[in-house]
Design a protein around this motif. Sequence first.
Motif, short mmCIF file in Angstrom:
data_model
loop_
_atom_site.label_atom_id
_atom_site.label_comp_id
_atom_site.label_asym_id
_atom_site.label_seq_id
_atom_site.Cartn_x
_atom_site.Cartn_y
_atom_site.Cartn_z
N SER A 99 -5.34 -20.37 -0.61
CA SER A 99 -6.32 -19.76 -1.60
C SER A 99 -6.65 -18.61 -1.75
CB SER A 99 -7.54 -20.60 -1.30
OG SER A 99 -7.89 -20.59 0.15
N ASP A 100 -6.05 -17.70 -0.75
CA ASP A 100 -6.30 -16.26 -0.61
C ASP A 100 -5.06 -15.42 -1.36
OD1 ASP A 100 -4.53 -16.95 1.24
OD2 ASP A 100 -5.25 -15.86 2.86
N ASP A 101 -4.08 -16.28 -1.87
CA ASP A 101 -2.86 -15.64 -2.43
C ASP A 101 -3.23 -15.42 -3.94
OD1 ASP A 101 -0.43 -15.00 -3.28
OD2 ASP A 101 0.59 -16.53 -2.06
N VAL A 102 -3.89 -14.37 -4.21
CA VAL A 102 -4.53 -13.99 -5.56
C VAL A 102 -3.38 -13.94 -6.70
CG1 VAL A 102 -5.88 -12.59 -7.07
CG2 VAL A 102 -6.58 -12.88 -4.84
N LYS A 103 -2.17 -13.22 -6.07
CA LYS A 103 -1.07 -13.21 -7.34
C LYS A 103 -0.78 -14.48 -7.52
CE LYS A 103 3.32 -10.65 -7.47
NZ LYS A 103 4.30 -9.87 -6.86
N ALA A 104 -0.40 -15.40 -6.51
CA ALA A 104 0.22 -16.61 -6.97
C ALA A 104 -0.55 -17.37 -7.63
CB ALA A 104 0.92 -17.36 -5.81
N LEU A 105 -1.84 -17.54 -7.42
CA LEU A 105 -2.86 -18.18 -8.15
C LEU A 105 -2.85 -17.78 -9.50
CD1 LEU A 105 -5.89 -18.87 -5.68
CD2 LEU A 105 -4.03 -20.33 -6.34
N LYS A 106 -2.95 -16.31 -9.59
CA LYS A 106 -3.11 -15.92 -11.13
C LYS A 106 -1.99 -16.04 -12.13
CE LYS A 106 -4.35 -11.55 -13.42
NZ LYS A 106 -4.90 -10.06 -13.41
N GLU A 107 -0.70 -16.01 -11.26
CA GLU A 107 0.48 -16.46 -11.91
C GLU A 107 0.48 -17.85 -12.48
OE1 GLU A 107 3.68 -15.32 -9.55
OE2 GLU A 107 3.37 -13.39 -9.78
N ALA A 108 0.17 -18.93 -11.46
CA ALA A 108 -0.08 -20.21 -11.76
C ALA A 108 -0.86 -20.60 -12.90
CB ALA A 108 -0.55 -20.83 -10.62
N LEU A 109 -1.97 -19.87 -13.39
CA LEU A 109 -2.72 -20.01 -14.41
C LEU A 109 -1.98 -20.15 -15.80
CD1 LEU A 109 -5.85 -17.92 -13.67
CD2 LEU A 109 -5.51 -20.33 -13.30
N LEU A 126 -9.37 -16.00 -12.98
CA LEU A 126 -9.85 -15.88 -11.64
C LEU A 126 -10.95 -14.64 -11.46
CD1 LEU A 126 -6.47 -15.87 -9.56
CD2 LEU A 126 -8.26 -17.78 -10.10
N GLU A 127 -11.38 -14.14 -12.62
CA GLU A 127 -12.52 -13.04 -12.62
C GLU A 127 -13.83 -13.90 -12.69
OE1 GLU A 127 -13.97 -9.12 -12.57
OE2 GLU A 127 -11.87 -9.84 -12.33
N LEU A 128 -14.65 -13.81 -11.75
CA LEU A 128 -15.76 -14.29 -11.61
C LEU A 128 -16.98 -13.67 -12.72
CD1 LEU A 128 -16.27 -15.28 -7.77
CD2 LEU A 128 -16.38 -17.20 -9.72
N VAL A 165 -1.73 -26.23 -7.26
CA VAL A 165 -0.33 -25.47 -7.55
C VAL A 165 0.43 -25.74 -6.46
CG1 VAL A 165 0.64 -22.82 -7.45
CG2 VAL A 165 -1.65 -23.25 -8.42
N SER A 166 0.00 -25.95 -5.17
CA SER A 166 0.90 -26.50 -4.27
C SER A 166 1.69 -27.92 -4.52
CB SER A 166 0.21 -26.58 -2.82
OG SER A 166 -0.50 -25.24 -2.58
N ARG A 167 0.90 -28.70 -5.07
CA ARG A 167 1.44 -30.19 -5.38
C ARG A 167 2.67 -29.99 -6.90
NH1 ARG A 167 -4.18 -31.60 -5.06
NH2 ARG A 167 -4.27 -31.79 -7.23
N VAL A 168 2.05 -29.28 -7.75
CA VAL A 168 2.69 -29.00 -8.69
C VAL A 168 4.06 -28.23 -8.70
CG1 VAL A 168 2.83 -27.72 -11.06
CG2 VAL A 168 0.99 -29.39 -10.63
N THR A 169 4.06 -27.08 -7.97
CA THR A 169 5.21 -26.35 -7.61
C THR A 169 6.11 -26.82 -6.42
OG1 THR A 169 4.00 -24.62 -6.40
CG2 THR A 169 4.04 -24.29 -8.66
N ASP A 224 -11.74 -23.03 -8.93
CA ASP A 224 -12.16 -22.72 -7.44
C ASP A 224 -11.01 -22.47 -6.84
OD1 ASP A 224 -13.90 -23.39 -5.30
OD2 ASP A 224 -12.36 -24.67 -4.68
N PRO A 225 -10.97 -21.58 -6.17
CA PRO A 225 -9.63 -21.06 -5.49
C PRO A 225 -9.01 -22.13 -4.52
CG PRO A 225 -11.12 -19.12 -5.36
CD PRO A 225 -11.79 -20.50 -5.98
N VAL A 226 -9.87 -22.82 -3.70
CA VAL A 226 -9.33 -23.61 -2.82
C VAL A 226 -8.82 -24.79 -3.68
CG1 VAL A 226 -10.01 -25.45 -1.07
CG2 VAL A 226 -10.85 -23.12 -0.98
N GLN A 227 -9.36 -25.44 -4.73
CA GLN A 227 -9.11 -26.65 -5.35
C GLN A 227 -7.84 -26.05 -6.14
OE1 GLN A 227 -10.24 -29.70 -5.19
NE2 GLN A 227 -12.18 -29.55 -5.01
N LEU A 228 -7.68 -24.89 -6.59
CA LEU A 228 -6.49 -24.42 -7.52
C LEU A 228 -5.33 -24.33 -6.70
CD1 LEU A 228 -5.36 -23.26 -10.19
CD2 LEU A 228 -6.32 -21.27 -9.57
N ALA A 229 -5.40 -23.93 -5.39
CA ALA A 229 -4.26 -23.63 -4.32
C ALA A 229 -3.84 -25.05 -4.09
CB ALA A 229 -4.84 -23.02 -3.11
#
Length: 690
Positions: free
Chosen positions: A598-608, A643-645, A588-592, A580-585
């Motif tokens: 949640s709308d920063d697709v590039k950062a979320l994809k890199e974080a995977l 992130l591809e549904l 990622v924020s806590r870890v990094t 889930d993008p909101v949960q993932l964001a």
Amino acid sequence: MIGNVDKRVAWPEKLDYKKQSVEVPGTKRPGQTGHYRSGVFGLIDHQTPNTLLTLPQIFTTGLSQSATLPFLGYRPVTSTNPLTFGDYVWQTYEEVDVRRRAVGSAVCGLFARGEVGGGELDTVGIWSANRPEWQIVDLALQAYGKVGVSLYDTLGRDSVEYIINHAQLSMVFTTLPHLPTLLSLAHKCPPLKMIVCIDDLSEDTKGVLRVLEGKGGVRVIDMKELEAQGRATPLEPVPVTPGDVVSICYTSGTTNTPKGVVLTHGNLAGATQSNLFGSSFPERGVLLSYLPLAHIYGRICELSVISVGGSIGYFTNDPLRLLSDAQTLKPSFFPSVPRVLNRVYQAAMIAGDVPGLRGALFRKAVSDKVARLRSTGVNKHAVWDRVVFSKIQAVLGGNVKMVSCGSAPIAADVMDFLKIALACDVIEGYGMTENCGTCTRVLPNDPTSSGTVGAPQPCNEIKLVDVPTMGYTSEDKPNPRGELCVRGTNCFRVYYRDEKNTKDTVDEEGWIHTGDVGEVDECGRFKIVDRVKNIMKLSQGEYVALEKIENLYSACPLTAQVFVHGDSLQPYLVGVVVPDPVQLAGIVSRVTKKRVGSDDVKALKEALGDERVVNVIMAELDKEAEKNSLKGFERLKRIHLSLELFSVDNGTLTPTLKIRRKDAYNWYKAELDGLYALGEPQNGKSVAKL
């Protein structure tokens, strides 16, 4: 006369939650349980006094109660740049009655003159998103003895072509966006003779279409012109009987072509009547229509609202505006599915479970209300509802009296939270197209109903049949288990022009074999625990139920979607997890230590690919597996994060949002095969991989 106008039947003053269904004496046979019926109302059928028998009777009942009151509403576009919508605009029951008679008269005239027709049944297609005209056309077909056939708004081109030919559709109502597709398919669809565009056509467009018609194309007119024809040559509605066919509802197969479920007036009217026994439908209540009307669930909900003279407000056909539509309409009835309700739950938990006093109040309110719910069944609290939960209730408009949940399992913890947060009647039930979306439902204020789908509806009886290959039997302890079979006035008898699937599904005694494995508890409530199909054997000989495992993992708030894959040559399971993008964001924020939206697709994809993020997600999945007591071989050992549904558009989901297993595997074949190439984790722990 239609008899007593109000078809609702109230619950008894005192409900016996320990006896929600009863096993009929003398009905148990070897290899199956006895026949279970409602412990509150018993079994109803078409002989039950004051019962609904046909669909025109349902409309007439609503009309007699609410003739001049709002019936069908929509939000008109007030600006295109930016796109904005106004308040709801309504048509009354009387106004809709005039329009359904005009449409019905015109359609009857076309069939009588031979301009359309020629099939085994007088079938008419509807291909449209939810809107007032969908309901008006369907009401017209019901009243004038025609057979409505739904084309899914999200159905692929191949399935549309298949249904037009299979159901012998000579006439299809559609919207402007679908018109080019239908015209391009016309040469492959010999039965198709006429298309009625629900949207108005310009004179220039009509001119072009007349030229195409002159060259051998199908005839195209708009609904305004059709209604004018009907008003000029009015006909009275045609008498119908409970046994008359009124609909062919095509179910979306996960592997095969769609199956056409043949439904009669009696099937749909019986299901509607059953929903009015112990109903929470407020008289002249308001429903928000967004569940596709081509699916049986949304349709039976609207029929139930019509039967009490209620109002139906259609959403703007944009999922992102659904909550705006709810806040504008302020519905009293919100039928829903786990996919939507899980989002409400997740958003509420993220917003409420925060540091400080606000978070402490939220956690205290949840704890107090859940404890009270599970001990007494009461889901209201004078203080907590006003101070904490009114904000959550306002998300759905602040006036919801009933929420229903169907189509897929939902976690018991989520259901309990929804009950205490929304402080209204939150009903989980079970049904399928073949029984008009009506089979079981939970009783109101049952303290321990979450996690079950409740007792048989009054129109049904249910039995469980042994599935020895999966280890489920009617003699299991503490509770009998087996394939859930159902019959009643709401149950279909045949798939259209499909003898093989009919024989595989309906037996000689009229029992529908659902393919779902059920369990009946000591209170007479049913729980769906597995699926007869979607099982496979791992290389060490263990059977695993893939869909069951997916449903359990999907309850994890971190997951938006989960696909579990097994290979019979391998000893373990792998899968694809879409966080889930909101949960993932948040993770990622806590870890990094860097704020990521949640709308920063590039950062979320890199974080995977960040091992720390992967470990957090994997740990949460392992907790879910532990909570649900999954055996070692049932647990995901390696996963691919994406992130591809899975979606209808990319061919990996059916229109009813079930995974197409073969297509989903092909979509991620390289990644899944790559996971197996790595071998089984030696430490027994699950591993994720980008």
